[in-house]
Design a protein around this motif. Sequence first.
Motif, mmCIF file in Angstrom:
data_model
loop_
_atom_site.group_PDB
_atom_site.id
_atom_site.type_symbol
_atom_site.label_atom_id
_atom_site.label_comp_id
_atom_site.label_asym_id
_atom_site.label_seq_id
_atom_site.Cartn_x
_atom_site.Cartn_y
_atom_site.Cartn_z
ATOM 1 N N ASN A 88 19.695 16.550 -16.521
ATOM 2 C CA ASN A 88 19.255 15.168 -16.286
ATOM 3 C C ASN A 88 19.449 14.711 -14.855
ATOM 4 O O ASN A 88 18.927 13.667 -14.475
ATOM 5 N N ILE A 89 20.192 15.485 -14.060
ATOM 6 C CA ILE A 89 20.514 15.008 -12.720
ATOM 7 C C ILE A 89 19.263 14.832 -11.864
ATOM 8 O O ILE A 89 19.148 13.881 -11.085
ATOM 9 N N PHE A 90 18.280 15.742 -12.046
ATOM 10 C CA PHE A 90 17.045 15.625 -11.260
ATOM 11 C C PHE A 90 16.219 14.435 -11.716
ATOM 12 O O PHE A 90 15.628 13.727 -10.909
ATOM 13 N N TYR A 91 16.176 14.197 -13.047
ATOM 14 C CA TYR A 91 15.471 13.017 -13.547
ATOM 15 C C TYR A 91 16.128 11.736 -13.038
ATOM 16 O O TYR A 91 15.447 10.772 -12.666
ATOM 17 N N GLN A 92 17.438 11.738 -13.033
ATOM 18 C CA GLN A 92 18.160 10.529 -12.607
ATOM 19 C C GLN A 92 17.871 10.192 -11.156
ATOM 20 O O GLN A 92 17.730 9.028 -10.789
ATOM 21 N N ARG A 93 17.776 11.213 -10.327
ATOM 22 C CA ARG A 93 17.478 10.956 -8.912
ATOM 23 C C ARG A 93 16.095 10.328 -8.745
ATOM 24 O O ARG A 93 15.933 9.347 -8.015
ATOM 25 N N LEU A 94 15.087 10.919 -9.411
ATOM 26 C CA LEU A 94 13.734 10.383 -9.311
ATOM 27 C C LEU A 94 13.628 9.006 -9.949
ATOM 28 O O LEU A 94 12.974 8.103 -9.407
ATOM 29 N N ASP A 95 14.273 8.824 -11.110
ATOM 30 C CA ASP A 95 14.242 7.505 -11.757
ATOM 31 C C ASP A 95 14.879 6.446 -10.868
ATOM 32 O O ASP A 95 14.420 5.289 -10.826
ATOM 33 N N VAL A 109 0.835 -1.212 0.000
ATOM 34 C CA VAL A 109 0.000 0.000 0.000
ATOM 35 C C VAL A 109 0.871 1.264 0.000
ATOM 36 O O VAL A 109 0.673 2.191 -0.798
ATOM 37 N N ASN A 110 1.853 1.314 0.885
ATOM 38 C CA ASN A 110 2.699 2.505 0.987
ATOM 39 C C ASN A 110 3.603 2.687 -0.224
ATOM 40 O O ASN A 110 3.817 3.818 -0.698
ATOM 41 N N ASN A 111 4.129 1.576 -0.741
ATOM 42 C CA ASN A 111 5.012 1.695 -1.904
ATOM 43 C C ASN A 111 4.255 2.100 -3.166
ATOM 44 O O ASN A 111 4.795 2.820 -4.012
ATOM 45 N N VAL A 112 3.022 1.644 -3.314
ATOM 46 C CA VAL A 112 2.205 2.099 -4.448
ATOM 47 C C VAL A 112 1.951 3.604 -4.333
ATOM 48 O O VAL A 112 2.022 4.345 -5.312
ATOM 49 N N ALA A 113 1.647 4.062 -3.122
ATOM 50 C CA ALA A 113 1.429 5.502 -2.908
ATOM 51 C C ALA A 113 2.696 6.295 -3.252
ATOM 52 O O ALA A 113 2.629 7.359 -3.879
ATOM 53 N N LYS A 114 3.847 5.764 -2.844
ATOM 54 C CA LYS A 114 5.111 6.472 -3.117
ATOM 55 C C LYS A 114 5.439 6.521 -4.603
ATOM 56 O O LYS A 114 5.878 7.539 -5.116
ATOM 57 N N ILE A 115 5.201 5.397 -5.289
ATOM 58 C CA ILE A 115 5.568 5.384 -6.707
ATOM 59 C C ILE A 115 4.646 6.300 -7.509
ATOM 60 O O ILE A 115 5.047 6.888 -8.507
ATOM 61 N N ILE A 116 3.390 6.450 -7.043
ATOM 62 C CA ILE A 116 2.489 7.419 -7.681
ATOM 63 C C ILE A 116 3.003 8.839 -7.445
ATOM 64 O O ILE A 116 3.035 9.667 -8.348
ATOM 65 N N GLU A 117 3.427 9.112 -6.214
ATOM 66 C CA GLU A 117 3.929 10.460 -5.871
ATOM 67 C C GLU A 117 5.160 10.804 -6.708
ATOM 68 O O GLU A 117 5.236 11.891 -7.302
ATOM 69 N N PHE A 118 6.113 9.875 -6.784
ATOM 70 C CA PHE A 118 7.327 10.141 -7.549
ATOM 71 C C PHE A 118 7.039 10.259 -9.044
ATOM 72 O O PHE A 118 7.695 11.032 -9.756
ATOM 73 N N SER A 119 6.057 9.502 -9.516
ATOM 74 C CA SER A 119 5.700 9.586 -10.924
ATOM 75 C C SER A 119 5.107 10.955 -11.261
ATOM 76 O O SER A 119 5.396 11.528 -12.318
ATOM 77 N N ILE A 120 4.302 11.505 -10.333
ATOM 78 C CA ILE A 120 3.735 12.849 -10.540
ATOM 79 C C ILE A 120 4.849 13.894 -10.512
ATOM 80 O O ILE A 120 4.881 14.822 -11.327
ATOM 81 N N LYS A 121 5.780 13.738 -9.572
ATOM 82 C CA LYS A 121 6.900 14.679 -9.484
ATOM 83 C C LYS A 121 7.727 14.661 -10.764
ATOM 84 O O LYS A 121 8.149 15.705 -11.255
ATOM 85 N N ARG A 122 7.950 13.454 -11.270
ATOM 86 C CA ARG A 122 8.758 13.358 -12.493
ATOM 87 C C ARG A 122 8.057 14.008 -13.670
ATOM 88 O O ARG A 122 8.685 14.639 -14.523
ATOM 89 N N SER A 123 6.743 13.889 -13.706
ATOM 90 C CA SER A 123 5.974 14.497 -14.776
ATOM 91 C C SER A 123 6.057 16.023 -14.726
ATOM 92 O O SER A 123 6.131 16.690 -15.751
ATOM 93 N N ASP A 124 6.060 16.572 -13.500
ATOM 94 C CA ASP A 124 6.144 18.035 -13.336
ATOM 95 C C ASP A 124 7.563 18.560 -13.492
ATOM 96 O O ASP A 124 7.765 19.745 -13.742
ATOM 97 N N LEU A 125 8.544 17.661 -13.344
ATOM 98 C CA LEU A 125 9.936 18.097 -13.297
ATOM 99 C C LEU A 125 10.408 18.689 -14.618
ATOM 100 O O LEU A 125 11.265 19.569 -14.634
ATOM 101 N N LYS A 126 9.827 18.269 -15.711
ATOM 102 C CA LYS A 126 10.285 18.769 -17.009
ATOM 103 C C LYS A 126 9.983 20.256 -17.180
ATOM 104 O O LYS A 126 10.555 20.934 -18.031
ATOM 105 N N TYR A 127 9.087 20.801 -16.340
ATOM 106 C CA TYR A 127 8.768 22.225 -16.408
ATOM 107 C C TYR A 127 9.488 23.038 -15.339
ATOM 108 O O TYR A 127 9.507 24.261 -15.397
ATOM 109 N N THR A 128 10.030 22.356 -14.358
ATOM 110 C CA THR A 128 10.597 23.086 -13.212
ATOM 111 C C THR A 128 12.100 23.052 -13.131
ATOM 112 O O THR A 128 12.687 23.774 -12.337
ATOM 113 N N SER A 129 12.762 22.221 -13.921
ATOM 114 C CA SER A 129 14.218 22.123 -13.803
ATOM 115 C C SER A 129 14.833 21.782 -15.136
ATOM 116 O O SER A 129 14.171 21.325 -16.054
ATOM 117 N N LYS A 130 16.131 22.055 -15.200
ATOM 118 C CA LYS A 130 16.910 21.727 -16.380
ATOM 119 C C LYS A 130 18.033 20.779 -15.990
ATOM 120 O O LYS A 130 18.569 20.878 -14.908
#
Length: 822
Positions: free
Chosen positions: A402-409, A379-400
């Motif tokens: 690959n280092i930030f993508y690599q951390r989330l990936d 239950v908790n890991n599904v919630a976390k992977i959803i959260e990180f997936s949303i963050k990664r989706s927003d990250l392309k507008y908030t940062s430049k």
Amino acid sequence: MLDVKDFSLFEKQNNFDFKSFLIKIVSYWKWFIVSLAITFFIAYQVNIRKQKIFGIDTTIGVSDENNPLFTSNTSLVFNWGGTSDKVQSIATTFKSRSHNEMVVDSLQFYTDYFIKTDYYYKDVYGQIPFKVTIDKSKFQLYNQFVKFKMTSSNTFQISIPFTQSSVEVIKYADGETKFVSVNPNEFVANYRVNQVVDLPFLSFILTINDKVALKTNQEVLVRFNSFNQTVSKYRKINISIDEKAASILRLSLEGTNKERMVDYLNSTVEILKKKQLDNKNLFAKNTIAFIDETLSSMENQLKDSGNELKDFSRNNNVLDIQDKGAQFKGQLLEYDVKKDEVERKIAYLNTLKNYLTKSVDFSKLPAPTVAGIEEPNIVNNVAKIIEFSIKRSDLKYTSKGNIFYQRLDSEIESIKKVLLENINSLRLALQYDLDKVNSKLAEIESDIRKLPESSQQYLKISRKYNLSDNIYNTYLQKRSEASIVKAANLSDIKFIDPAKDVGEGLLGPKTKVNYVLALLIGIIIPLVIIFLFFFINNSIQNIEDISSVTKIPLIGIVGIKHNENNLSVFERPKSALSESFRAIRSSLQFLYKKQSKDGAKTLMLTSSISGEGKTFCSINIATVFALSEKKTIILGLDLRKPKIFDDFNIRNEIGTVNYLIGQKTLDEVIQKTHIPYLDVITSGPIPPNPSELILSEAMKEMMNDLKKEYDYIILDTPPVGLVSDALEIAQYSEVILYVVRQNFTKKEMLTLLNNRTKRGELNNISIIFNGYENKAKYGTGYGYGYGYGYGYGYGYSNGYHEEEEPKGFFNKLLFKLFKKQK
């Protein structure tokens, strides 16, 4: 003009002469007035030419808002993360391109409203009685002013001065630009309020702003700017995190229009609040969508099962059949429900595993509890992977980068591995439970086969209906729980102080500060100039300067003359300047008496260089002796540069040179003046050998003959600092007067004079301080320059001296004021 000679550098002094420096500062008060006038004028121009810059801010709080309806019985998890990560993420989002694009687009802030002033274009957003709302799907005139003018309360006029046959237009829906053809003249058209204006280069609706009073015929310039440039401007929003409360953010903007900044700050927070709440509810939305899809298929199964049960009941004696199979009905439902629960869990795990291995976007995963899975790790890991997936989706507008993508990936990949292991472990356990349930059902089904055919058929139909009904009710309950939790969710962002114009926030130009700076700069600039000249120049300033350089006594102080010729004493016998020469006469008589000198007395005047007033002092000292009825003669011995003749209206054709070379007798070279008892021998024509003539025996004879005829003999000699003639003449004089002129004579000249007296080249020498002007007296320049009182102040000299009215309007005005006060 500022005279360099008015300032000096104090040599052989260890202390700064502040008094002298202060006198010079006050004496040049006109410079300060001019400087202040210039700096205040500049400050005024800055204040009126620059737009006022304001600062508007808003304060928000970031927290973990737990759902008030979330309890241990609620089968969904929607809350994860913490404020430590959210604050920085929200701060970054406020500066992100995607977020600011949404805010600019919602407010249409690429539209500017201006009024032209004398010095600049004033942003009047929110201060005019109308608003222009464009159709984003159609083309608008790009980066060119459109003149709007309200002609009445419900009509307006637009005008566009087209200078070319085509203009650039832009479609804000997709950013497309192109050129459209226009008539190269001024376009003018009238429309009504709320009317759709649809032109090839404009498409908008004008609405009335009731908060602003209507002003007809006021020309407002509207311009449609670059969307991306507008977004870039607002991405510079200032964001600071409170040091004492890390969950408090302060957002601020600087600009010329407070209404625009207030709207933007409040909108940027509201839009992010909504977006953050939508992301927070995404888990519930996914779950509700999954349940709705399942319920849609279950409704058909439940309906078919119900119809089949009704048909069987109509054709058979159900009561008799129910009695025979009653003991098995409850057992079948219990194990069927357990089997369905296990199978749903296994099916969810299979779906989750397939999703994790084949998909890259996990934001649409439903909650595991919708399938009855309450394993905390899953239950908790599904919630976390959803959260990180949303963050990664927003990250392309908030940062430049690959280092930030690599951390989330990396985080997502780690959670995926853990989830896959959890899925395998739980699926093995569920498969074991499913085998046990199937075994129990097989035993019950074996006993049911012993019943009559009709009872077996009834149990089969009712078993199918009861299972579908139970599953349907379970999903309805889950959907209700998800809907309740979604409706009760709160955003983690809340306003503490919304942006508001409270009449403050002025950042610049600080008009009062500018005037204070103008005052300081206006004083400092002339002060620095005076200070520099004060130290650069090395001329004699005052009596203290003389006493600091030489021990030779000061015999008298002479002010500045104000008549055209040198006959100051004769023409103004009662002036303060005349009194200063009488004071020198008294001092000279004391010196002669001290020497026990009887008979004719000789006096030699010299100086360092030409221009120090040596001839002026010679004439006036001779005049005061003559006015006391003493036979006096001025002997012009400056053979190189003769001067003593113009003031007496006599000619310099014959003089000392003619006598010394034997051309003329003494009587022939002596010339009478219009001043009683005063005669003059001019120097005569300039000789080729002046030094040799002075050293001749004829010079001695002339001095002896003059002593027989005159009481006082005044020797006007050349400057001792330039030629040696004066040193040769010194032998014929009992007293030597050395003329020092204020702001003219250099201090090093007095140092040379000290050396000459020490070597015995000059004896019985005294100093006359000539041209003295105490400009600081009365603060007007009125003082010694208009007559030196020599011991008497201005008020005390009344009746003793002639009052000379000063020059200049300001000085004359103060002179009259002082005169009235006497």
